[in-house]
Scaffold this active site. Sequence first.
Site, mmCIF file in Angstrom:
data_model
loop_
_atom_site.group_PDB
_atom_site.id
_atom_site.type_symbol
_atom_site.label_atom_id
_atom_site.label_comp_id
_atom_site.label_asym_id
_atom_site.label_seq_id
_atom_site.Cartn_x
_atom_site.Cartn_y
_atom_site.Cartn_z
ATOM 1 N N LYS A 145 0.827 -1.210 0.000
ATOM 2 C CA LYS A 145 0.000 0.000 0.000
ATOM 3 C C LYS A 145 0.857 1.253 0.000
ATOM 4 O O LYS A 145 0.630 2.173 -0.782
ATOM 5 C CB LYS A 145 -0.916 0.046 1.250
ATOM 6 C CG LYS A 145 -1.859 -1.112 1.385
ATOM 7 C CD LYS A 145 -2.725 -0.983 2.636
ATOM 8 C CE LYS A 145 -1.957 -1.017 3.955
ATOM 9 N NZ LYS A 145 -1.290 -2.302 4.256
ATOM 10 N N ARG A 153 -9.574 1.127 8.500
ATOM 11 C CA ARG A 153 -9.153 -0.237 8.792
ATOM 12 C C ARG A 153 -10.218 -1.003 9.544
ATOM 13 O O ARG A 153 -10.025 -2.170 9.877
ATOM 14 C CB ARG A 153 -7.932 -0.165 9.698
ATOM 15 C CG ARG A 153 -6.645 -0.569 9.040
ATOM 16 C CD ARG A 153 -5.594 -0.435 10.111
ATOM 17 N NE ARG A 153 -4.420 -1.179 9.801
ATOM 18 C CZ ARG A 153 -3.374 -0.667 9.152
ATOM 19 N NH1 ARG A 153 -3.392 0.562 8.710
ATOM 20 N NH2 ARG A 153 -2.324 -1.412 8.945
ATOM 21 N N ARG A 196 11.870 -6.064 4.474
ATOM 22 C CA ARG A 196 11.624 -4.619 4.406
ATOM 23 C C ARG A 196 12.593 -3.885 5.324
ATOM 24 O O ARG A 196 12.870 -4.316 6.442
ATOM 25 C CB ARG A 196 10.192 -4.288 4.816
ATOM 26 C CG ARG A 196 10.011 -2.767 4.892
ATOM 27 C CD ARG A 196 8.603 -2.316 4.918
ATOM 28 N NE ARG A 196 7.849 -2.857 6.027
ATOM 29 C CZ ARG A 196 6.560 -2.661 6.193
ATOM 30 N NH1 ARG A 196 5.888 -1.958 5.303
ATOM 31 N NH2 ARG A 196 5.940 -3.183 7.221
ATOM 32 N N ARG A 202 11.519 -2.535 10.984
ATOM 33 C CA ARG A 202 10.496 -1.946 11.849
ATOM 34 C C ARG A 202 10.194 -2.880 13.021
ATOM 35 O O ARG A 202 10.181 -4.094 12.851
ATOM 36 C CB ARG A 202 9.213 -1.741 11.035
ATOM 37 C CG ARG A 202 8.821 -0.298 10.864
ATOM 38 C CD ARG A 202 7.786 -0.134 9.787
ATOM 39 N NE ARG A 202 6.498 -0.723 10.124
ATOM 40 C CZ ARG A 202 5.423 -0.647 9.341
ATOM 41 N NH1 ARG A 202 5.491 -0.015 8.191
ATOM 42 N NH2 ARG A 202 4.295 -1.202 9.693
ATOM 43 N N ARG A 252 -0.563 -9.308 13.072
ATOM 44 C CA ARG A 252 -1.127 -8.250 12.215
ATOM 45 C C ARG A 252 -1.993 -8.848 11.109
ATOM 46 O O ARG A 252 -3.016 -8.277 10.740
ATOM 47 C CB ARG A 252 -0.008 -7.403 11.612
ATOM 48 C CG ARG A 252 0.608 -6.448 12.627
ATOM 49 C CD ARG A 252 1.959 -5.924 12.184
ATOM 50 N NE ARG A 252 1.915 -5.101 11.007
ATOM 51 C CZ ARG A 252 2.985 -4.828 10.254
ATOM 52 N NH1 ARG A 252 4.176 -5.324 10.572
ATOM 53 N NH2 ARG A 252 2.881 -4.061 9.206
HETATM 54 P P1 AP5 Z 1 4.919 -1.650 1.785
HETATM 55 O O1 AP5 Z 1 4.601 -0.772 0.609
HETATM 56 O O2 AP5 Z 1 5.719 -1.079 2.889
HETATM 57 O O3 AP5 Z 1 3.562 -2.344 2.321
HETATM 58 P P2 AP5 Z 1 2.353 -1.763 3.153
HETATM 59 O O4 AP5 Z 1 1.118 -2.373 2.600
HETATM 60 O O5 AP5 Z 1 2.422 -0.275 3.241
HETATM 61 O O6 AP5 Z 1 2.692 -2.462 4.544
HETATM 62 P P3 AP5 Z 1 2.628 -1.888 6.026
HETATM 63 O O7 AP5 Z 1 3.362 -2.862 6.903
HETATM 64 O O8 AP5 Z 1 3.050 -0.466 6.068
HETATM 65 O O9 AP5 Z 1 1.145 -2.025 6.277
HETATM 66 P P4 AP5 Z 1 0.421 -2.055 7.590
HETATM 67 O O10 AP5 Z 1 -0.926 -1.868 7.068
HETATM 68 O O11 AP5 Z 1 0.602 -3.232 8.440
HETATM 69 O O12 AP5 Z 1 1.183 -0.928 8.440
HETATM 70 P P5 AP5 Z 1 0.837 0.589 8.736
HETATM 71 O O13 AP5 Z 1 2.089 1.347 8.762
HETATM 72 O O14 AP5 Z 1 -0.285 1.049 7.907
HETATM 73 O O15 AP5 Z 1 5.637 -2.971 1.206
HETATM 74 C C1 AP5 Z 1 6.091 -3.986 2.082
HETATM 75 C C2 AP5 Z 1 7.470 -4.496 1.613
HETATM 76 O O16 AP5 Z 1 7.312 -5.176 0.367
HETATM 77 C C3 AP5 Z 1 8.494 -3.371 1.346
HETATM 78 O O17 AP5 Z 1 9.748 -3.827 1.719
HETATM 79 C C4 AP5 Z 1 8.399 -3.138 -0.167
HETATM 80 O O18 AP5 Z 1 9.621 -2.658 -0.685
HETATM 81 C C5 AP5 Z 1 8.058 -4.533 -0.668
HETATM 82 N N1 AP5 Z 1 7.165 -4.511 -1.829
HETATM 83 C C6 AP5 Z 1 6.129 -3.656 -2.088
HETATM 84 N N2 AP5 Z 1 5.536 -3.951 -3.261
HETATM 85 C C7 AP5 Z 1 6.188 -5.056 -3.752
HETATM 86 C C8 AP5 Z 1 6.025 -5.856 -4.930
HETATM 87 N N3 AP5 Z 1 5.085 -5.587 -5.838
HETATM 88 N N4 AP5 Z 1 6.875 -6.900 -5.089
HETATM 89 C C9 AP5 Z 1 7.856 -7.174 -4.170
HETATM 90 N N5 AP5 Z 1 8.059 -6.448 -3.042
HETATM 91 C C10 AP5 Z 1 7.237 -5.400 -2.831
HETATM 92 O O19 AP5 Z 1 0.300 0.439 10.245
HETATM 93 C C11 AP5 Z 1 1.142 0.046 11.290
HETATM 94 C C12 AP5 Z 1 0.343 -0.083 12.560
HETATM 95 O O20 AP5 Z 1 -0.230 1.202 12.907
HETATM 96 C C13 AP5 Z 1 -0.840 -1.033 12.516
HETATM 97 O O21 AP5 Z 1 -0.463 -2.354 12.769
HETATM 98 C C14 AP5 Z 1 -1.734 -0.438 13.610
HETATM 99 O O22 AP5 Z 1 -1.275 -0.797 14.879
HETATM 100 C C15 AP5 Z 1 -1.524 1.052 13.447
HETATM 101 N N6 AP5 Z 1 -2.514 1.682 12.551
HETATM 102 C C16 AP5 Z 1 -2.269 2.273 11.351
HETATM 103 N N7 AP5 Z 1 -3.411 2.724 10.800
HETATM 104 C C17 AP5 Z 1 -4.409 2.417 11.672
HETATM 105 C C18 AP5 Z 1 -5.811 2.610 11.665
HETATM 106 N N8 AP5 Z 1 -6.437 3.203 10.626
HETATM 107 N N9 AP5 Z 1 -6.522 2.166 12.722
HETATM 108 C C19 AP5 Z 1 -5.921 1.565 13.756
HETATM 109 N N10 AP5 Z 1 -4.601 1.340 13.833
HETATM 110 C C20 AP5 Z 1 -3.837 1.758 12.801
HETATM 111 MG MG MG Z 2 2.772 1.100 4.827
#
Ligand code: AP5
Ligand code: MG
Length: 210
Positions: A13, A88, A123, A156, A167
């Site tokens: 994402k 979410r 990552r 991370r 997660r």
């Molecule tokens: P990346 O682009 O970083 O993936 P992502 O979907 O952004 O993954 P996140 O871990 O950031 O998602 P998340 O939803 O768990 O975390 P968030 O920060 O939102 O890609 C992942 C890896 O793959 C990278 O290394 C990239 O280079 C590689 N990659 C990407 N595309 C690829 C491809 N096509 N092929 C190969 N490799 C690829 O949230 C973190 C925490 O915050 C949550 O767990 C929660 O506790 C809290 N939080 C955030 N938002 C909320 C909310 N709305 N409500 C409640 N809690 C929340």
């Molecule tokens: Mg992300």
Amino acid sequence: MKIIMLGAPGAGKGTQAKMISKKYEIPHISTGDIFRANIKEGTELGKKAKEYMDQGLLVPDELTVDLVVDRLQKEDCKNGFILDGFPRTIAQAEALKNANQSLDFAIDVNVPDENIISRMEGRRACVGCGATYHVVYNPTKVEGICDACGKELILRDDDKPETVKKRLDVYHDQTQPLIDYYANVGILKTVDGTQDMEDVFNAIVTILGA
Ligand code: AP5
Ligand code: MG
């Protein structure tokens, strides 16, 4: 253009949202990035959010919804935005609707759980600017150093395999229902997130229009 990104943790994402933000000139708003910035600055919000994030749990809606609704009132969102990691939960989706934010697209980046674990292990995130890389799929020019700002890269805290599994459970339980929710609204678009990053992006551009 008002867009939300759906997809499991590690689906890509953030990677795609950054590319979309640049091409369509709309702000990229990531709740995960906002929480991580607050943790780094040691704010009250950051302290509270960290307790949940480190366990792989969602931060409670009370701490999340107003933050996003306020952010969307800012001047730079008047021509649209790309929301990454929000909503979410169904309650968050309802709050967005009640804030009169009529969305154009909900893009689900679909990646099976098997692929997720290896992506997360590889990552790396920059301690300085938050840019993300992957040791195999998106490596930096110099190992361990951010291409954009030259600072150090780290794994991370919530990317350890046990936390990633939690997660994923939380995703299936609380976030996946949004796929049906936005299918019913009529704005759901699904892309195959297992393709190369460029191919995923091309699929999204085909949906959004060049
Ligand atoms: P990346 O682009 O970083 O993936 P992502 O979907 O952004 O993954 P996140 O871990 O950031 O998602 P998340 O939803 O768990 O975390 P968030 O920060 O939102 O890609 C992942 C890896 O793959 C990278 O290394 C990239 O280079 C590689 N990659 C990407 N595309 C690829 C491809 N096509 N092929 C190969 N490799 C690829 O949230 C973190 C925490 O915050 C949550 O767990 C929660 O506790 C809290 N939080 C955030 N938002 C909320 C909310 N709305 N409500 C409640 N809690 C929340
Ligand atoms: Mg992300």
